[in-house]
Design a protein around this motif. Structure first.
Motif, PDB file in Angstrom:
ATOM      1  N   LEU A  73      29.558 -18.787  65.485  1.00 24.35           N
ATOM      2  CA  LEU A  73      29.733 -17.510  64.797  1.00 24.35           C
ATOM      3  C   LEU A  73      30.839 -17.680  63.764  1.00 24.35           C
ATOM      4  CD1 LEU A  73      29.088 -14.337  64.798  1.00 24.35           C
ATOM      5  CD2 LEU A  73      31.189 -14.144  66.155  1.00 24.35           C
ATOM      6  N   SER A  74      30.638 -17.105  62.588  1.00 23.03           N
ATOM      7  CA  SER A  74      31.642 -17.167  61.527  1.00 23.03           C
ATOM      8  C   SER A  74      32.221 -15.777  61.302  1.00 23.03           C
ATOM      9  CB  SER A  74      31.003 -17.668  60.230  1.00 23.03           C
ATOM     10  OG  SER A  74      31.938 -17.640  59.166  1.00 23.03           O
ATOM     11  N   VAL A  75      33.563 -15.705  61.237  1.00 26.69           N
ATOM     12  CA  VAL A  75      34.242 -14.428  60.997  1.00 26.69           C
ATOM     13  C   VAL A  75      35.214 -14.604  59.836  1.00 26.69           C
ATOM     14  CG1 VAL A  75      35.665 -12.592  61.965  1.00 26.69           C
ATOM     15  CG2 VAL A  75      34.096 -13.857  63.459  1.00 26.69           C
ATOM     16  N   GLU A  76      35.110 -13.713  58.853  1.00 28.15           N
ATOM     17  CA  GLU A  76      36.049 -13.733  57.726  1.00 28.15           C
ATOM     18  C   GLU A  76      36.907 -12.477  57.764  1.00 28.15           C
ATOM     19  OE1 GLU A  76      36.247 -13.841  52.824  1.00 28.15           O
ATOM     20  OE2 GLU A  76      34.332 -14.220  53.853  1.00 28.15           O
ATOM     21  N   LEU A 100      31.216  -5.723  58.198  1.00 27.73           N
ATOM     22  CA  LEU A 100      29.820  -6.018  57.886  1.00 27.73           C
ATOM     23  C   LEU A 100      29.342  -7.112  58.825  1.00 27.73           C
ATOM     24  CD1 LEU A 100      29.758  -6.103  53.973  1.00 27.73           C
ATOM     25  CD2 LEU A 100      28.809  -4.318  55.453  1.00 27.73           C
ATOM     26  N   SER A 101      28.150  -6.935  59.359  1.00 25.41           N
ATOM     27  CA  SER A 101      27.532  -7.954  60.201  1.00 25.41           C
ATOM     28  C   SER A 101      26.326  -8.528  59.470  1.00 25.41           C
ATOM     29  CB  SER A 101      27.062  -7.360  61.536  1.00 25.41           C
ATOM     30  OG  SER A 101      28.129  -6.838  62.267  1.00 25.41           O
ATOM     31  N   LEU A 130      35.522  -8.526  57.906  1.00 24.09           N
ATOM     32  CA  LEU A 130      36.306  -7.298  58.071  1.00 24.09           C
ATOM     33  C   LEU A 130      37.205  -7.082  56.857  1.00 24.09           C
ATOM     34  CD1 LEU A 130      35.893  -8.552  61.121  1.00 24.09           C
ATOM     35  CD2 LEU A 130      37.424  -6.690  61.733  1.00 24.09           C
ATOM     36  N   ALA A 131      37.391  -5.812  56.497  1.00 21.88           N
ATOM     37  CA  ALA A 131      38.205  -5.434  55.334  1.00 21.88           C
ATOM     38  C   ALA A 131      39.571  -4.939  55.786  1.00 21.88           C
ATOM     39  CB  ALA A 131      37.493  -4.359  54.519  1.00 21.88           C
ATOM     40  N   SER A 132      40.612  -5.598  55.338  1.00 24.67           N
ATOM     41  CA  SER A 132      41.967  -5.302  55.817  1.00 24.67           C
ATOM     42  C   SER A 132      42.398  -3.863  55.537  1.00 24.67           C
ATOM     43  CB  SER A 132      42.968  -6.279  55.193  1.00 24.67           C
ATOM     44  OG  SER A 132      42.897  -6.224  53.769  1.00 24.67           O
ATOM     45  N   HIS A 152      37.654  -3.445  68.671  1.00 21.28           N
ATOM     46  CA  HIS A 152      36.403  -2.696  68.721  1.00 21.28           C
ATOM     47  C   HIS A 152      35.437  -3.136  67.633  1.00 21.28           C
ATOM     48  CE1 HIS A 152      34.121   1.259  67.829  1.00 21.28           C
ATOM     49  NE2 HIS A 152      33.454   0.533  68.700  1.00 21.28           N
ATOM     50  N   LEU A 153      35.926  -3.304  66.419  1.00 22.96           N
ATOM     51  CA  LEU A 153      35.058  -3.679  65.310  1.00 22.96           C
ATOM     52  C   LEU A 153      34.445  -5.056  65.513  1.00 22.96           C
ATOM     53  CD1 LEU A 153      37.148  -2.346  62.300  1.00 22.96           C
ATOM     54  CD2 LEU A 153      35.128  -1.299  63.335  1.00 22.96           C
ATOM     55  N   VAL A 154      35.216  -5.987  66.077  1.00 27.21           N
ATOM     56  CA  VAL A 154      34.689  -7.325  66.330  1.00 27.21           C
ATOM     57  C   VAL A 154      33.599  -7.263  67.399  1.00 27.21           C
ATOM     58  CG1 VAL A 154      35.226  -9.623  67.226  1.00 27.21           C
ATOM     59  CG2 VAL A 154      36.759  -8.542  65.571  1.00 27.21           C
ATOM     60  N   VAL A 155      33.873  -6.556  68.488  1.00 30.01           N
ATOM     61  CA  VAL A 155      32.862  -6.415  69.541  1.00 30.01           C
ATOM     62  C   VAL A 155      31.606  -5.762  68.971  1.00 30.01           C
ATOM     63  CG1 VAL A 155      32.293  -5.191  71.681  1.00 30.01           C
ATOM     64  CG2 VAL A 155      34.482  -6.382  71.460  1.00 30.01           C
ATOM     65  N   HIS A 156      31.778  -4.699  68.212  1.00 28.35           N
ATOM     66  CA  HIS A 156      30.651  -3.987  67.610  1.00 28.35           C
ATOM     67  C   HIS A 156      29.849  -4.922  66.703  1.00 28.35           C
ATOM     68  CE1 HIS A 156      28.611  -0.294  66.204  1.00 28.35           C
ATOM     69  NE2 HIS A 156      28.596  -0.885  65.004  1.00 28.35           N
ATOM     70  N   GLY A 157      30.555  -5.665  65.856  1.00 27.89           N
ATOM     71  CA  GLY A 157      29.878  -6.563  64.930  1.00 27.89           C
ATOM     72  C   GLY A 157      29.141  -7.693  65.629  1.00 27.89           C
ATOM     73  N   VAL A 158      29.747  -8.267  66.654  1.00 22.68           N
ATOM     74  CA  VAL A 158      29.097  -9.350  67.397  1.00 22.68           C
ATOM     75  C   VAL A 158      27.848  -8.835  68.108  1.00 22.68           C
ATOM     76  CG1 VAL A 158      29.327 -10.975  69.313  1.00 22.68           C
ATOM     77  CG2 VAL A 158      31.189 -10.728  67.657  1.00 22.68           C
ATOM     78  N   LEU A 159      27.932  -7.644  68.669  1.00 20.43           N
ATOM     79  CA  LEU A 159      26.753  -7.084  69.347  1.00 20.43           C
ATOM     80  C   LEU A 159      25.597  -6.891  68.361  1.00 20.43           C
ATOM     81  CD1 LEU A 159      28.265  -4.515  71.874  1.00 20.43           C
ATOM     82  CD2 LEU A 159      27.454  -6.847  72.304  1.00 20.43           C
TER      83      LEU A 159
END
Length: 209
Positions: A73-76, A100-101, A130-132, A152-159
């Motif tokens: 998984l890539s996260v920026e 954004l996912s 994610l936008a700072s 929360h946003l990371v969990v939401h996006g990964v799901l």
């Protein structure tokens, strides 16, 4: 590069449910394109990794097959301008958003794919960004810590990358319930509580006495 888990295998921000450890098959690539993140959350990388892995581990798809193979998984962690540009390019919407996912698989394609791919073949789940600025403003407006909101946003996006969605009420209830369970294990309060309180209040006001 591969970001290793912090020494505490529970949570870098408090007690909670166990997440994956250093020898798990998850490869989370973190790219910080906006250095603001390093001042907002100095340990943003281990936080993102911990929450992403927790989402993978505690989803139905994760239990069904992700532990059996290498999963990428890539996260920026970016600024508002970059997220706004991607939001317009891929969704046709102006302005930035919090996360954004970009799932590698459409809808419910991931699970059958995991069943047919050879076990030694890695699977890429997709990308999150994610936008700072948006994330910081939302956390302040909602009275949350920035770390909790990002979690929360990371969990939401990964799901989303695992095939979960909220296009209808049943899907939303399933996804939100899983988010609450994962976050609750880290001592993070229900991110949807205010929304549910507002719905309940509106329903009460709408009743005929």
């Amino acid at each position: 590069m591969k970001i290793e888990m912090p020494e505490d295998p529970i949570s870098p921000f408090g007690d909670g449910l166990a997440v994956a450890t250093d020898d798990d098959p998850f490869d989370i690539q973190i790219h910080i394109s906006d250095s603001t993140w390093l001042s907002l959350i100095p340990e943003s990388e281990p936080l993102v990794v911990a929450m992403a892995k927790a989402a993978m581990l505690h989803s139905d798809v994760g239990v069904a097959g992700l532990l059996m193979r290498s999963t990428e998984l890539s996260v920026e962690l970016a600024d508002d301008a970059r997220v706004a540009a991607l939001n317009m390019a891929f969704r046709g919407k102006a302005g930035s958003t919090n996360v954004l996912s970009f799932p590698a698989f459409e809808g419910d394609e991931l699970e059958p794919t995991l069943q047919t791919l050879p076990a030694e073949m890695p699977v890429g789940l997709g990308d999150l960004i994610l936008a700072s600025g948006v994330v910081e403003r939302e956390a302040q407006a909602q009275g949350k810590t920035l770390a909790d909101h990002v979690s929360h946003l990371v969990v939401h996006g990964v799901l989303h990358c695992l095939g979960y969605d909220h296009m209808n009420e049943d899907e939303a209830e399933e996804m939100e319930a899983l988010e609450r369970r994962i976050l609750g294990g880290f001592g993070i309060s229900d991110p949807y509580q205010d929304h549910r309180d507002q719905k309940n209040s509106a329903a009460i006001k709408g009743r005929t006495p």
